[in-house]
Each structure stands twice: as C-alpha cells, then as structure tokens.
Write an enzyme that holds these catalytic residues in place. Structure first.
Site, PDB file in Angstrom:
ATOM      1  N   ASN A   1       5.167   7.690 -12.753  1.00 25.02           N
ATOM      2  CA  ASN A   1       5.746   9.031 -12.745  1.00 25.02           C
ATOM      3  C   ASN A   1       7.197   8.885 -13.190  1.00 25.02           C
ATOM      4  OD1 ASN A   1       3.411  10.296 -11.738  1.00 25.02           O
ATOM      5  ND2 ASN A   1       3.960   9.788  -9.641  1.00 25.02           N
TER       6      ASN A   1
ATOM      7  N   HIS B   1       8.376   2.041 -10.117  1.00 29.33           N
ATOM      8  CA  HIS B   1       7.154   1.521  -9.501  1.00 29.33           C
ATOM      9  C   HIS B   1       5.954   1.963 -10.312  1.00 29.33           C
ATOM     10  CE1 HIS B   1       8.162   5.414  -7.679  1.00 29.33           C
ATOM     11  NE2 HIS B   1       6.862   5.634  -7.646  1.00 29.33           N
TER      12      HIS B   1
ATOM     13  N   HIS C   1       1.911   2.772 -10.013  1.00 29.49           N
ATOM     14  CA  HIS C   1       0.818   3.078  -9.098  1.00 29.49           C
ATOM     15  C   HIS C   1      -0.464   2.434  -9.629  1.00 29.49           C
ATOM     16  CE1 HIS C   1       2.763   6.629  -6.964  1.00 29.49           C
ATOM     17  NE2 HIS C   1       3.524   6.565  -8.049  1.00 29.49           N
TER      18      HIS C   1
ATOM     19  N   ARG D   1       0.836  -1.210   0.000  1.00 30.76           N
ATOM     20  CA  ARG D   1       0.000   0.000   0.000  1.00 30.76           C
ATOM     21  C   ARG D   1       0.865   1.253   0.000  1.00 30.76           C
ATOM     22  NH1 ARG D   1      -2.409  -3.226   3.777  1.00 30.76           N
ATOM     23  NH2 ARG D   1      -4.420  -4.066   3.127  1.00 30.76           N
ATOM     24  N   ASP D   2       0.444   2.259  -0.759  1.00 27.28           N
ATOM     25  CA  ASP D   2       1.123   3.550  -0.700  1.00 27.28           C
ATOM     26  C   ASP D   2       0.891   4.163   0.685  1.00 27.28           C
ATOM     27  OD1 ASP D   2       2.094   5.787  -3.087  1.00 27.28           O
ATOM     28  OD2 ASP D   2       1.619   6.522  -1.080  1.00 27.28           O
ATOM     29  N   ILE D   3       1.947   4.719   1.265  1.00 25.52           N
ATOM     30  CA  ILE D   3       1.873   5.252   2.628  1.00 25.52           C
ATOM     31  C   ILE D   3       1.037   6.539   2.695  1.00 25.52           C
ATOM     32  CG2 ILE D   3       3.928   6.748   2.653  1.00 25.52           C
ATOM     33  CD1 ILE D   3       4.793   5.257   5.217  1.00 25.52           C
TER      34      ILE D   3
HETATM   35  P1  AMP Z   1       6.386   8.644  -7.000  1.00 28.89           P
HETATM   36  O1  AMP Z   1       5.938  10.059  -6.771  1.00 28.89           O
HETATM   37  O2  AMP Z   1       5.849   8.068  -8.288  1.00 28.89           O
HETATM   38  O3  AMP Z   1       7.891   8.483  -6.858  1.00 28.89           O
HETATM   39  O4  AMP Z   1       5.684   7.804  -5.883  1.00 28.89           O
HETATM   40  C1  AMP Z   1       6.307   7.394  -4.706  1.00 28.89           C
HETATM   41  C2  AMP Z   1       5.211   6.953  -3.769  1.00 28.89           C
HETATM   42  O5  AMP Z   1       5.793   6.179  -2.743  1.00 28.89           O
HETATM   43  C3  AMP Z   1       4.461   8.107  -3.094  1.00 28.89           C
HETATM   44  O6  AMP Z   1       3.074   8.033  -3.457  1.00 28.89           O
HETATM   45  C4  AMP Z   1       4.695   7.860  -1.606  1.00 28.89           C
HETATM   46  O7  AMP Z   1       3.556   8.154  -0.816  1.00 28.89           O
HETATM   47  C5  AMP Z   1       5.055   6.396  -1.567  1.00 28.89           C
HETATM   48  N1  AMP Z   1       5.921   5.970  -0.472  1.00 28.89           N
HETATM   49  C6  AMP Z   1       7.038   6.568  -0.021  1.00 28.89           C
HETATM   50  N2  AMP Z   1       7.582   5.867   0.990  1.00 28.89           N
HETATM   51  C7  AMP Z   1       6.772   4.803   1.198  1.00 28.89           C
HETATM   52  C8  AMP Z   1       6.796   3.703   2.094  1.00 28.89           C
HETATM   53  N3  AMP Z   1       7.748   3.551   3.008  1.00 28.89           N
HETATM   54  N4  AMP Z   1       5.806   2.789   2.020  1.00 28.89           N
HETATM   55  C9  AMP Z   1       4.818   2.939   1.122  1.00 28.89           C
HETATM   56  N5  AMP Z   1       4.755   3.928   0.228  1.00 28.89           N
HETATM   57  C10 AMP Z   1       5.708   4.863   0.265  1.00 28.89           C
END
Ligand code: AMP
Ligand code: ZN
Length: 111
Positions: free
Chosen positions: A88, A101, A103, A30-32
């Site tokens: 992204n 990654h 989304h 899950r996204d945090i």
């Molecule tokens: P991006 O902007 O495409 O690089 O997305 C990175 C995503 O990773 C963001 O939506 C963050 O909320 C998410 N994120 C960052 N650290 C963590 C974590 N430790 N666990 C889960 N999601 C994370």
C-alpha cells in the site's frame, strides 16, 4: 530508527512481537488484524516511509523482501494454492503505517 515508528520498534526488538523470520535486513511477523488466514508482513529494519521514498541503493533490499515473501509463502504452505503480495502506498493507497512493508496474504479455502 525513528522513535515514534511502531515498525521500527518491532524491527529493533523494542516492542514484544513474535517474529516468524529475521535476518540482518528484515523481520517477518503476523498482521495484528489479518485479512486472510495467512496475513504476514515483511518489514525491512531500515526505516523507509513508502515505495515513493526508495533510493537506487535500495534495489537489493526490495529484491530480498520479495524473495523472503516467496520463502515465507512456502513456510506458510500457501505457495502452491497461491497468494497476494501487496504494497500500500501513501494514504490514498491504504497505507496507515508509514514504514515500508510488504503484505503476504493467502490461505483462503479452496472452492
Ligand atoms: P498498511 O495499511 O499497508 O499500512 O498496513 C499496516 C498493517 O499493519 C495493517 O494491516 C495493520 O493491521 C498492521 N499492524 C499495525 N500494527 C501492528 C502491530 N503492532 N503488529 C502487527 N501488525 C500491525
Ligand atoms: Zn520505521
């Protein structure tokens, strides 16, 4: 594995994170900071900085990431209501974690 990469740490179980799915190639969690009721991340175990850094041999990995996202959308129950898949790419594209990654975003209320 890159030492100061947070997604490498998660993908190699060096940072406690609930995994929703894992196999040899990738993990899903899950996204945090979710932007929608369902906001999951499909993350390859291999460290690749961004879409810009993909090599020809990564084709199967990308195909598997997309197929995994499709399967996870079904698991999340959003496959029929619909969802977004998003990469992204680099800072201007909103990327903040420089480990590839995908989304999976969905689950908005039906109007
Ligand atoms: P991006 O902007 O495409 O690089 O997305 C990175 C995503 O990773 C963001 O939506 C963050 O909320 C998410 N994120 C960052 N650290 C963590 C974590 N430790 N666990 C889960 N999601 C994370
Ligand atoms: Zn990494």
């Amino acid at each position: 594995m890159i030492e100061d990469c947070i997604f490498c740490k998660i993908a190699h179980q060096q940072m406690p994170t609930e995994l929703l799915f894992q196999n040899d190639q990738m993990v899903v969690f899950r996204d945090i900071k979710p932007h929608a009721p369902v906001h999951w991340l499909i993350v390859p175990r291999k460290h690749i900085r961004s879409i810009n850094d993909l090599q020809p041999e990564d084709g199967d990995l990308i195909a598997e990431m997309i197929a995994t996202a499709r399967d996870m959308a079904k698991k999340a129950g959003v496959n029929e209501s619909g969802y977004k898949l998003l990469f992204n790419v680099e800072k201007g594209g909103g990327q903040v974690i420089f480990h590839l990654h995908l989304h999976l975003i969905g689950g908005w209320a039906k109007s």
